[in-house]
Design an enzyme around this catalytic site. Structure first.
Site, PDB file in Angstrom:
ATOM      1  N   ASN A  44     -71.997   5.158 -17.136  1.00  0.00           N
ATOM      2  CA  ASN A  44     -72.591   3.848 -16.840  1.00  0.00           C
ATOM      3  C   ASN A  44     -73.791   3.663 -17.759  1.00  0.00           C
ATOM      4  OD1 ASN A  44     -73.667   1.546 -15.783  1.00  0.00           O
ATOM      5  ND2 ASN A  44     -74.193   2.424 -13.781  1.00  0.00           N
ATOM      6  N   LYS A  46     -75.599   1.170 -18.102  1.00  0.00           N
ATOM      7  CA  LYS A  46     -76.613   0.276 -17.502  1.00  0.00           C
ATOM      8  C   LYS A  46     -77.077  -0.747 -18.553  1.00  0.00           C
ATOM      9  CE  LYS A  46     -77.616   3.882 -14.212  1.00  0.00           C
ATOM     10  NZ  LYS A  46     -78.536   4.521 -13.272  1.00  0.00           N
ATOM     11  N   HIS A 128     -73.335  -0.734  -7.287  1.00  0.00           N
ATOM     12  CA  HIS A 128     -74.281   0.296  -7.739  1.00  0.00           C
ATOM     13  C   HIS A 128     -75.604   0.106  -6.979  1.00  0.00           C
ATOM     14  CE1 HIS A 128     -77.009   2.602 -10.210  1.00  0.00           C
ATOM     15  NE2 HIS A 128     -75.944   3.255 -10.644  1.00  0.00           N
ATOM     16  N   GLU A 130     -78.513   0.072  -7.938  1.00  0.00           N
ATOM     17  CA  GLU A 130     -79.454  -0.839  -8.594  1.00  0.00           C
ATOM     18  C   GLU A 130     -79.104  -2.298  -8.266  1.00  0.00           C
ATOM     19  OE1 GLU A 130     -78.934   1.008 -12.417  1.00  0.00           O
ATOM     20  OE2 GLU A 130     -79.957   2.772 -11.622  1.00  0.00           O
ATOM     21  N   GLU A 198     -73.380   8.223  -4.933  1.00  0.00           N
ATOM     22  CA  GLU A 198     -74.588   8.398  -5.742  1.00  0.00           C
ATOM     23  C   GLU A 198     -75.815   8.351  -4.839  1.00  0.00           C
ATOM     24  OE1 GLU A 198     -73.660   7.077 -10.047  1.00  0.00           O
ATOM     25  OE2 GLU A 198     -74.378   5.342  -8.931  1.00  0.00           O
ATOM     26  N   GLY A 204     -81.432   8.981 -11.971  1.00  0.00           N
ATOM     27  CA  GLY A 204     -82.456   8.842 -13.005  1.00  0.00           C
ATOM     28  C   GLY A 204     -83.719   9.638 -12.735  1.00  0.00           C
ATOM     29  N   SER A 244     -78.195  12.121 -11.920  1.00  0.00           N
ATOM     30  CA  SER A 244     -78.744  13.162 -12.802  1.00  0.00           C
ATOM     31  C   SER A 244     -77.719  14.226 -13.202  1.00  0.00           C
ATOM     32  CB  SER A 244     -79.991  13.797 -12.171  1.00  0.00           C
ATOM     33  OG  SER A 244     -81.005  12.830 -12.010  1.00  0.00           O
TER      34      SER A 244
END
Ligand code: G3H
Length: 281
Positions: A44, A46, A128, A130, A198, A204, A244
């Site tokens: 991904n 992003k 996701h 985010e 996730e 991240g 990660s």
């Protein structure tokens, strides 16, 4: 045809055809437990990459070598989808990172599944964290998007996962079951769905879930799916881990029985992504 479905990643469809076949013959050698799940690794990207940086990523993907038994999908910023679709190696599929729940209309800034199919994109990442957190996408909206994308022939990586606060409150399972239930309320067929677990606290941050932590959630989720959707779906659906993942930790994570691949953020922009693709021995 069944073999072809197995070689692709339509394993659930293949499994159902096999079941029919097994019921109609006494000499069938296939059994549910023998059906493996194809390892699937998504990158991904992003909101990263210029055209020249993307060409560098495509160059290391072309160089590989990429394990032929791993399905590889890259999640590309919308503006570069067409470029990547035209320039990615044949064994790398392309995904959008989002799409809306209707086919066209006055929705400024959105893209639709119809548009993705029109340029030959067959995958989309939905839900996701985010999107859920920064853009306030609810479980309900994510589920509607998943349903609409599937009904338009897209294949979906559906993301779920708990925040640190939820984990610390002992709510990990409650959250991932709730997010999955919301999708289950809107769809019947799971053939074209990959779930990406996730944990938000691992995204991240460099704090990867340990292989045991990830396996625990994947196993609990598979069991929940067996009880609340169907044993066939539980057995066939691929559950990726994301958060990660690096070239250094991928192999141990990949050795867990219920981890069927990864959804990789930061490391998918770097050559170590090749090691992650090749992590399943
Ligand atoms: O979609 C990918 C995840 O958000 C993981 O991102 P990360 O590998 O940078 O932690």
């Amino acid at each position: 045809m069944i073999i072809k479905l197995f070689q692709s990643s339509h394993r659930l469809k293949a499994q159902q055809l096999l079941k029919k076949h097994c019921n109609s013959t006494t000499s069938c050698h296939f059994h549910q437990g023998e059906m493996g799940r194809k390892f699937v690794v998504g990158g991904n990207w992003k909101m990263n990459g210029t055209k020249s940086q993307i060409n560098e990523i495509l160059a290391f993907l072309k160089q590989g070598p990429l394990n032929e038994s791993t399905e590889i999908i890259v999640g590309v910023p919308a503006i570069y989808l067409d470029h990547v679709k035209s320039n990615a190696p044949a064994n790398v599929e392309v995904a959008a990172q989002n799409c809306y729940k209707v086919d066209k209309g006055a929705f400024t800034g959105e893209i639709s599944p119809v548009m993705l199919k029109d340029i030959g994109v067959n995958w989309v990442i939905l839900g996701h964290s985010e999107r859920r957190q920064i853009f306030q996408e609810s479980d309900e909206l994510v589920a509607e998007k998943v349903s609409f994308a599937l009904s338009n022939g897209l294949r979906v990586i559906a993301c779920i996962g708990e925040t640190l606060q939820e984990r610390e409150a002992g709510k990990t399972e409650e959250v991932v079951f709730r997010q999955t239930q919301a999708i289950a309320n809107k769809i019947k067929d799971w053939y074209d769905v990959v779930i990406a677990y996730e944990p938000v606290w691992a995204i991240g941050t460099g704090k990867t879930a340990t292989p045991q932590q990830a396996q625990e959630v994947h196993q609990a989720l598979r069991q929940w799916i067996s009880q609340n959707i169907s044993p066939d779906v539980a057995n066939s659906i691929r559950i990726q881990y994301g958060g990660s993942v690096t070239g250094a930790n991928a192999q141990e994570l990949a050795s867990q029985p219920d981890i069927d691949g990864f959804l990789v953020g930061g490391a998918s922009l770097k050559p170590e992504f090749v090691n992650i693709v090749n992590a399943r021995q």
